[in-house]
Design a protein around this motif. Structure first.
Motif: not given
Ligand code: XMP
Length: 513
Positions: A43-70
């Motif tokens: 809706k906001q018409g973004v022309c690019g998305v950056i996924l930042s770094g973060g302290p979590a591990s994608v291997l841990s349960k419950g680690s933060p995820r973006p909306d897959p539709k991104v």
């Protein structure tokens, strides 16, 4: 409408730095929560998305995820560090915990020469790593375009879908070519034109402030320093008379300070301003107190009291505005052994909003000092205000050594004003971190005309520094020092000796107390 890049925040300490780098490329960006819905981005018409770094591990349960539709928006996506692992994991690759954790400097060698991301950059480059996991198997459609010693997939791309991931941080100074990589992503891959300016920033900030404040009232403690001055000018532009600035004259200010602040904000900017003259109260409470820490505490506590009273006298107020900058936000997180957090705690009026039950308005919170200056310039503030040296909250209270008396402050103000005049006249002012005079209540013998004098000492503290964490005494030409000394001794009654402080920090501090 400006082109916009969304930075989804997964909690990296560098997220604000990414946003800053994008601003440096004259592209508008907005930091958004990591779980922002793809539909919102669309809706906001973004022309690019950056996924930042973060302290979590994608291997841990419950680690933060973006909306897959991104990943289905059809716009380029760049994953940095944790963002890369997310891409690896969510798009069908494999991420493993690396035996060899990579922290600090590394060397990245390019394995492809036709990537749009690396245009104009020669392999290898120095990069800054900070990660534990790594990609073991690439998702479909991806290939590696750069490797480091410990990671085969340190830089990956899916050219067709315009997805890129990097294990290192391109936004930090330790990745010297990182800015070019970011530029390539923005210009070559997202198609940004780089036409966003500071005046666009002002427009957006004004709109945001109006939305946040609505019809409510805002107060701001104006000190005359860079940050509160820029915040005042910006908020006033947004909400006019809904803003009242409170200026406390604690009797510990430099010569003519109150007059200058009133002239600029009240007369020139036409900002509603309440000046509280509380010299007697502050000096009364400081009577007989010699200990620097006690002096600071008394000054801080009295300030809060006076400010509180001034606010109550204004009537109903809903917001407290502060000129907090991004570096203040980092530094005020207490880190054991980090003296920066202590320095900031002195002048932070952080206790205020809680006590006063006010909402906080901090429109400079995402900006770095140089950006605040650029913003101030856009708002019409002068170079003199925007490049003013730092002045401590307790003011002359920590520049009069030992007990603070009005007569000492008066002498110090005159001596300090001469030093300032000469710093401006010689053009040195703007190349220095700080220049100020210190009142040393030590009587020494002198001779003036045929008379013996027995008067106080003024010390000159003139330093160069990048961030006040370390500082060196400035090597000022002798003739300029001579002129300052002569003028102070001749023009300021009560001083018969001027000395120069030639201590660096550490081990000395910049202020004497
Ligand atoms: P020091 O003396 O610790 O100072 O080397 C480092 C920097 O911080 C400033 N400073 C203060 N700023 N409130 C402030 O707002 C304070 O209480 C305070 N104490 C020191 C100092 O002027 C220098 O720039």
């Amino acid at each position: 409408m400006n082109q916009k890049i969304a930075v989804l925040d997964f909690g990296s300490q560098y997220t604000q730095v990414i946003a800053r780098r994008i601003r440096e490329c004259s592209v508008y960006s907005e930091i958004m929560p990591f779980n922002t819905k793809a539909s919102v981005l669309k809706k906001q018409g973004v022309c690019g998305v950056i996924l930042s770094g973060g302290p979590a591990s994608v291997l841990s349960k419950g680690s933060p995820r973006p909306d897959p539709k991104v990943f289905e928006l059809g716009v380029p996506v760049l994953g940095i560090c944790y963002g890369l692992q997310l891409m690896g994991k969510m798009l069908g690759g494999t991420v493993v915990s690396s035996k060899q954790r990579e922290y600090g400097l590394g060397k990245l060698s390019f394995t492809s020469s036709d990537s749009d991301l690396l245009k104009g950059i020669d392999s290898p480059i120095q990069v800054w790593n900070s990660h534990g996991d790594r990609i073991a198997k690439l998702p479909e459609g991806f290939k590696a375009i750069g490797t480091t010693e410990n990671s085969e997939y340190a830089l990956i791309e899916n050219k067709k879908r315009k997805f890129y991931g990097m294990q290192f941080h391109p936004e930090v100074a330790h990745t010297p070519r990182g800015m070019e990589i970011i530029k390539n992503f923005l210009y070559n891959i997202c198609g940004c034109t780089g036409d966003w300016t500071m005046s666009d920033y002002v427009e957006k900030a004004v709109e945001d402030i109006r939305k946040t404040v609505g019809k409510e009232k805002v107060i701001l403690g104006l000190s005359g320093g860079v940050d509160s001055s820029v915040a005042a000018a910006l908020i006033h532009k947004a909400i006019g008379d809904q803003l009242t600035c409170v200026f406390v004259d604690n009797g510990l200010l430099r010569k003519d300070e109150r007059r200058k602040v009133e002239e600029l904000f009240k007369n020139n900017f036409k900002i509603k301003m309440k000046t509280v003259r509380a010299e007697k109260l502050f000096l009364g409470r400081l009577k007989g107190v010699k200990d620097p820490e006690r002096k600071r505490k008394i000054i801080g506590k009295t300030f809060i009291e006076v400010f509180d009273k001034a606010v109550k006298s204004i009537g109903k107020v809903d917001f407290l505005a502060q000129g907090t900058l991004y570096p203040d936000v980092i530094e005020s997180v207490p880190i054991a052994g980090n003296p920066a957090s202590l320095i900031k705690s002195h002048h932070n009026v952080g206790g205020l909003p809680k006590r006063m039950k006010l909402k906080l308005l901090e429109p400079l919170r995402e900006l770095f000092k140089d950006e605040v200056r650029a913003l101030g310039k856009e708002l019409g503030l002068s170079k003199e205000v925007l490049w003013r040296h730092p002045f401590p909250g307790p003011g002359l209270g920590v520049r009069v050594v030992g007990e603070v008396k009005k007569s000492y402050c008066d002498v110090l103000r005159e001596a300090d004003a001469i030093l300032m005049e000469e710093m401006y006249a010689s053009g040195l002012y703007y190349s220095l971190w700080q220049a100020f005079a210190v009142f040393v209540p030590v009587k020494t013998v002198g001779v003036m005309g045929d008379e013996r004098t027995y008067d106080n000492v003024i010390a000159l503290r003139i330093v160069e520094s990048q961030d006040a964490m370390t500082a060196d005494w400035a090597h000022i030409p002798h003739d300029i020092l001579g002129k300052i000394s002569n003028r102070i001794i001749n023009e300021v009654k009560g001083v018969n000796r001027v000395v120069l402080d030639i201590s660096s920090k550490p081990p000395a501090t910049i202020e004497w107390e």
